[in-house]
Write a protein that holds these residues in place. Sequence first.
Motif, mmCIF file in Angstrom:
data_model
loop_
_atom_site.group_PDB
_atom_site.id
_atom_site.type_symbol
_atom_site.label_atom_id
_atom_site.label_comp_id
_atom_site.label_asym_id
_atom_site.label_seq_id
_atom_site.Cartn_x
_atom_site.Cartn_y
_atom_site.Cartn_z
ATOM 1 N N GLU A 45 -9.853 18.424 12.255
ATOM 2 C CA GLU A 45 -9.928 17.910 10.755
ATOM 3 C C GLU A 45 -11.233 17.482 10.643
ATOM 4 O OE1 GLU A 45 -7.062 17.954 8.322
ATOM 5 O OE2 GLU A 45 -7.020 19.328 10.214
ATOM 6 N N ASP A 46 -11.899 16.939 11.813
ATOM 7 C CA ASP A 46 -13.261 16.473 11.655
ATOM 8 C C ASP A 46 -14.069 17.511 11.467
ATOM 9 O OD1 ASP A 46 -15.454 14.399 12.082
ATOM 10 O OD2 ASP A 46 -16.227 15.731 13.503
ATOM 11 N N CYS A 47 -13.966 18.742 11.993
ATOM 12 C CA CYS A 47 -14.814 20.100 11.646
ATOM 13 C C CYS A 47 -14.587 20.450 10.077
ATOM 14 C CB CYS A 47 -14.410 21.266 12.517
ATOM 15 S SG CYS A 47 -15.125 21.328 14.020
ATOM 16 N N ILE A 48 -13.540 20.269 9.620
ATOM 17 C CA ILE A 48 -13.074 20.682 8.219
ATOM 18 C C ILE A 48 -13.857 19.751 7.330
ATOM 19 C CG2 ILE A 48 -11.214 20.997 6.534
ATOM 20 C CD1 ILE A 48 -9.203 21.779 8.768
ATOM 21 N N GLY A 49 -14.018 18.727 7.745
ATOM 22 C CA GLY A 49 -14.456 17.493 6.851
ATOM 23 C C GLY A 49 -15.892 17.724 6.755
ATOM 24 N N LEU A 50 -16.556 18.023 7.776
ATOM 25 C CA LEU A 50 -17.927 18.228 7.745
ATOM 26 C C LEU A 50 -18.342 19.393 7.182
ATOM 27 C CD1 LEU A 50 -18.612 17.694 11.696
ATOM 28 C CD2 LEU A 50 -19.439 16.259 9.900
ATOM 29 N N ILE A 51 -17.529 20.413 7.132
ATOM 30 C CA ILE A 51 -17.743 21.682 6.247
ATOM 31 C C ILE A 51 -17.559 21.474 4.778
ATOM 32 C CG2 ILE A 51 -16.981 23.998 5.673
ATOM 33 C CD1 ILE A 51 -16.781 24.342 8.915
ATOM 34 N N VAL A 52 -16.470 20.775 4.208
ATOM 35 C CA VAL A 52 -16.173 20.540 3.006
ATOM 36 C C VAL A 52 -17.340 19.816 2.511
ATOM 37 C CG1 VAL A 52 -14.704 19.430 1.391
ATOM 38 C CG2 VAL A 52 -13.758 20.887 3.266
ATOM 39 N N THR A 53 -17.777 18.596 3.056
ATOM 40 C CA THR A 53 -18.947 17.731 2.372
ATOM 41 C C THR A 53 -20.035 18.571 2.261
ATOM 42 O OG1 THR A 53 -18.012 15.705 3.837
ATOM 43 C CG2 THR A 53 -20.254 15.745 3.108
ATOM 44 N N PHE A 179 -22.355 30.361 -2.809
ATOM 45 C CA PHE A 179 -22.672 28.988 -1.978
ATOM 46 C C PHE A 179 -24.408 28.726 -1.966
ATOM 47 C CE2 PHE A 179 -18.769 30.367 -0.673
ATOM 48 C CZ PHE A 179 -17.952 29.221 -1.012
ATOM 49 N N ALA A 180 -24.960 29.841 -1.458
ATOM 50 C CA ALA A 180 -26.475 29.860 -1.193
ATOM 51 C C ALA A 180 -27.002 28.641 -0.556
ATOM 52 C CB ALA A 180 -27.115 30.083 -2.711
ATOM 53 N N PHE A 181 -26.767 28.470 0.478
ATOM 54 C CA PHE A 181 -27.327 27.174 1.467
ATOM 55 C C PHE A 181 -26.879 27.524 2.779
ATOM 56 C CE2 PHE A 181 -23.175 25.306 1.107
ATOM 57 C CZ PHE A 181 -22.989 24.554 2.082
ATOM 58 N N ASP A 182 -27.626 27.088 3.573
ATOM 59 C CA ASP A 182 -27.578 27.001 5.066
ATOM 60 C C ASP A 182 -26.516 26.062 5.605
ATOM 61 O OD1 ASP A 182 -29.205 29.099 5.215
ATOM 62 O OD2 ASP A 182 -30.700 28.113 6.159
ATOM 63 N N LEU A 183 -25.300 26.289 6.138
ATOM 64 C CA LEU A 183 -24.417 25.339 6.762
ATOM 65 C C LEU A 183 -24.807 24.638 8.062
ATOM 66 C CD1 LEU A 183 -21.446 24.242 6.342
ATOM 67 C CD2 LEU A 183 -20.628 26.064 7.759
ATOM 68 N N ASP A 184 -25.129 23.186 7.938
ATOM 69 C CA ASP A 184 -25.361 22.915 9.565
ATOM 70 C C ASP A 184 -24.182 22.594 10.333
ATOM 71 O OD1 ASP A 184 -26.743 21.271 11.498
ATOM 72 O OD2 ASP A 184 -26.930 19.583 10.305
ATOM 73 N N THR A 185 -24.411 23.219 11.793
ATOM 74 C CA THR A 185 -23.362 22.998 12.624
ATOM 75 C C THR A 185 -23.645 22.191 13.758
ATOM 76 O OG1 THR A 185 -23.937 25.099 13.871
ATOM 77 C CG2 THR A 185 -22.820 25.420 11.923
ATOM 78 N N GLY A 186 -24.741 21.368 13.815
ATOM 79 C CA GLY A 186 -25.097 20.317 14.730
ATOM 80 C C GLY A 186 -24.213 19.305 15.161
ATOM 81 N N ASP A 187 -23.453 18.835 14.144
ATOM 82 C CA ASP A 187 -22.353 17.706 14.422
ATOM 83 C C ASP A 187 -21.340 18.550 14.944
ATOM 84 O OD1 ASP A 187 -24.045 15.857 13.446
ATOM 85 O OD2 ASP A 187 -23.314 15.961 11.327
ATOM 86 N N PHE A 188 -21.204 19.783 15.286
ATOM 87 C CA PHE A 188 -19.506 20.312 15.845
ATOM 88 C C PHE A 188 -19.973 20.279 17.410
ATOM 89 C CE2 PHE A 188 -19.126 23.874 12.177
ATOM 90 C CZ PHE A 188 -19.035 22.688 11.212
ATOM 91 N N LEU A 189 -20.974 19.889 17.821
ATOM 92 C CA LEU A 189 -21.157 19.814 19.265
ATOM 93 C C LEU A 189 -20.402 18.713 19.687
ATOM 94 C CD1 LEU A 189 -24.896 20.522 19.473
ATOM 95 C CD2 LEU A 189 -22.938 22.230 19.928
#
Length: 189
Positions: A45-53, A179-189
């Motif tokens: 759920e945390d991953c989903i929340g980070l992406i949605v935000t 969408f046209a932006f870069d999704l940051d995945t740094g917090d997925f670690l």
Amino acid sequence: MAHEPLSQADVLLEGFLALETPEGFRAELIEGEIVVTPPPDGDHEDCIGLIVTQVIRGSRTDMQFSGNKGLRLRSGGACPKNHAIPDGTFAPTALRLYRGADPWMPCDGVAMVLEVTSSKPRADREAKRRCYARGGIPLYLLVDREASSITLFSDPEKDEYREHCTRPFGKPVALPEPFAFDLDTGDFL
């Protein structure tokens, strides 16, 4: 009055639609197989929340999000229509796709679906990918927690996406229009 005999696909679909799952569980009909999954864990759920935000804040086009929205998708072969429930569904806000939608809505207008792997990662990696491509959903974002990677599938044709880009967690993923932006995945670690 004589009735035509039901096909195996009809019987499966009727059984699926009548299925009652325990609270928190969800059932999907994917390529002729009924798949029941338990409630997700907190990291899912945390991953989903980070992406949605990020999508809500960064997308060039205003997006609506629906978690666990039932989608009716074309099937392959003699199977009944697939009934998938992505972890997340994004659609342009201007379309108001969710307003008045049935529990199982068509996928027309959906811009992107999101899956975060959990108890059945193979279904997310393979069967659901084919279903979403067959449905013509332009983008499929797969967060693979086992592989510590994120993959963006694009350019659907028939049963497959012709393009995909996989990045390890920590590296950005470029989401194209609308969408046209870069999704940051740094917090997925």
